[in-house]
Design a protein around this motif. Structure first.
Motif, short mmCIF file in Angstrom:
data_model
loop_
_atom_site.label_atom_id
_atom_site.label_comp_id
_atom_site.label_asym_id
_atom_site.label_seq_id
_atom_site.Cartn_x
_atom_site.Cartn_y
_atom_site.Cartn_z
N HIS A 62 22.00 -38.10 21.69
CA HIS A 62 22.50 -36.74 21.51
C HIS A 62 23.02 -36.13 22.82
N PHE A 63 22.38 -36.52 23.93
CA PHE A 63 22.72 -35.99 25.25
C PHE A 63 22.79 -37.14 26.25
N PRO A 64 23.87 -37.93 26.22
CA PRO A 64 23.95 -39.13 27.06
C PRO A 64 23.83 -38.81 28.56
N PRO A 65 22.99 -39.56 29.28
CA PRO A 65 22.86 -39.32 30.72
C PRO A 65 24.15 -39.63 31.48
N SER A 66 25.06 -40.36 30.84
CA SER A 66 26.35 -40.64 31.48
C SER A 66 27.29 -39.44 31.43
N ASP A 67 26.95 -38.42 30.65
CA ASP A 67 27.78 -37.23 30.52
C ASP A 67 27.40 -36.24 31.63
N PRO A 68 28.31 -35.96 32.55
CA PRO A 68 27.98 -35.10 33.69
C PRO A 68 27.59 -33.67 33.33
N GLN A 69 27.93 -33.21 32.12
CA GLN A 69 27.58 -31.83 31.76
C GLN A 69 26.07 -31.63 31.66
N TRP A 70 25.31 -32.72 31.53
CA TRP A 70 23.85 -32.60 31.41
C TRP A 70 23.13 -32.76 32.74
N LYS A 71 23.88 -33.00 33.82
CA LYS A 71 23.28 -33.14 35.15
C LYS A 71 22.58 -31.84 35.53
N GLY A 72 21.27 -31.91 35.75
CA GLY A 72 20.50 -30.75 36.15
C GLY A 72 20.22 -29.75 35.04
N ALA A 73 20.60 -30.07 33.80
CA ALA A 73 20.45 -29.13 32.69
C ALA A 73 18.98 -28.85 32.39
N PRO A 74 18.66 -27.62 31.99
CA PRO A 74 17.29 -27.32 31.57
C PRO A 74 17.00 -28.00 30.23
N SER A 75 15.87 -28.66 30.13
CA SER A 75 15.56 -29.48 28.97
C SER A 75 15.27 -28.69 27.71
N ASP A 76 15.10 -27.37 27.82
CA ASP A 76 14.90 -26.59 26.60
C ASP A 76 16.15 -26.66 25.71
N ILE A 77 17.30 -26.93 26.29
CA ILE A 77 18.53 -27.12 25.51
C ILE A 77 18.35 -28.27 24.54
N PHE A 78 17.77 -29.37 25.01
CA PHE A 78 17.59 -30.56 24.19
C PHE A 78 16.58 -30.30 23.07
N LEU A 79 15.47 -29.65 23.43
CA LEU A 79 14.45 -29.37 22.43
C LEU A 79 14.96 -28.40 21.37
N ARG A 80 15.68 -27.39 21.79
CA ARG A 80 16.23 -26.44 20.81
C ARG A 80 17.17 -27.15 19.84
N ALA A 82 16.98 -30.27 18.85
CA ALA A 82 16.16 -31.03 17.90
C ALA A 82 15.52 -30.12 16.86
N VAL A 83 15.01 -28.97 17.29
CA VAL A 83 14.41 -28.00 16.38
C VAL A 83 15.45 -27.48 15.39
N ASP A 84 16.64 -27.16 15.87
CA ASP A 84 17.71 -26.68 15.00
C ASP A 84 18.14 -27.76 14.02
N LEU A 85 18.22 -29.00 14.48
CA LEU A 85 18.59 -30.10 13.60
C LEU A 85 17.55 -30.28 12.49
N ALA A 86 16.28 -30.16 12.84
CA ALA A 86 15.22 -30.25 11.82
C ALA A 86 15.42 -29.17 10.77
N ALA A 87 15.69 -27.95 11.20
CA ALA A 87 15.90 -26.84 10.26
C ALA A 87 17.13 -27.09 9.37
N GLU A 88 18.21 -27.58 9.98
CA GLU A 88 19.43 -27.89 9.21
C GLU A 88 19.16 -28.94 8.15
N MET A 89 18.24 -29.86 8.43
CA MET A 89 17.89 -30.91 7.48
C MET A 89 16.79 -30.47 6.51
N GLY A 90 16.39 -29.20 6.59
CA GLY A 90 15.43 -28.66 5.65
C GLY A 90 13.97 -28.83 6.02
N PHE A 91 13.69 -29.17 7.29
CA PHE A 91 12.32 -29.40 7.73
C PHE A 91 11.79 -28.25 8.57
N ALA A 92 10.52 -27.98 8.39
CA ALA A 92 9.77 -27.10 9.28
C ALA A 92 8.87 -27.99 10.13
#
Length: 159
Positions: A62-80, A82-92
């Motif tokens: 979902h967030f390839p380390p080869s993509d420079p836009q994620w260099k130094g990014a705060p990891s809450d972006i990644f967790l959010r 995943a949480v949003d994807l779970a909700a979109e798929m109907g999961f709590a």
């Protein structure tokens, strides 16, 4: 009812720095963690646990380390994501259990703040979030103080 469990595992080596970021909390330490983003080993692991429960790959897909836009990014972006994807798929998210494996820094004094931060990022009640730590009894790379490992499990529920 559809109940799914996912596991995550990650490691990051210590490097230069004066703190580590764990569960979105800045923890003072005489070294930092090395990684493409902010190297928050706990958030990476929890993110992978959620992706695993959803059968949606891993954080690197979902967030390839080869993509420079994620260099130094705060990891809450990644967790959010995943949480949003779970909700979109109907999961709590029923609960998350996270275990940090390290000799240092000491996690216990920071665990309440980590749970609070996880609650804010995920929107899940604090009483459904566990953050704990163990050592490896001075064995292996974590025991030698070379880095931190983390294991997490997430339970997802779809009615």
């Amino acid at each position: 009812m559809d109940i799914r469990l996912g596991n995550g595992f990650d490691v990051h080596a210590f490097g230069p720095g004066d703190h580590v970021v764990l569960c979105g909390v800045k923890v003072p330490h005489d070294r930092g963690l090395v990684g493409h983003s902010d190297a928050d080993v706990a958030l990476h692991t929890i993110t992978d646990a959620i992706y695993g429960a959803l059968a949606q790959g891993d954080i690197g897909q979902h967030f390839p380390p080869s993509d420079p836009q994620w260099k130094g990014a705060p990891s809450d972006i990644f967790l959010r994501h995943a949480v949003d994807l779970a909700a979109e798929m109907g999961f709590a998210i029923g609960n998350i259990d996270c275990t940090l494996i390290c000799e240092e820094p000491k996690i216990g004094p920071h665990a309440p703040a980590m749970r609070d931060r996880l609650a804010k990022i995920t929107g899940i009640d604090r009483d459904r979030l566990s953050v704990k730590a163990t050592t490896s009894e001075r064995l292996g790379f974590t025991g030698r103080g070379e880095g931190i490992a983390c294991l997490a499990t997430a339970a997802l529920v779809r009615p």
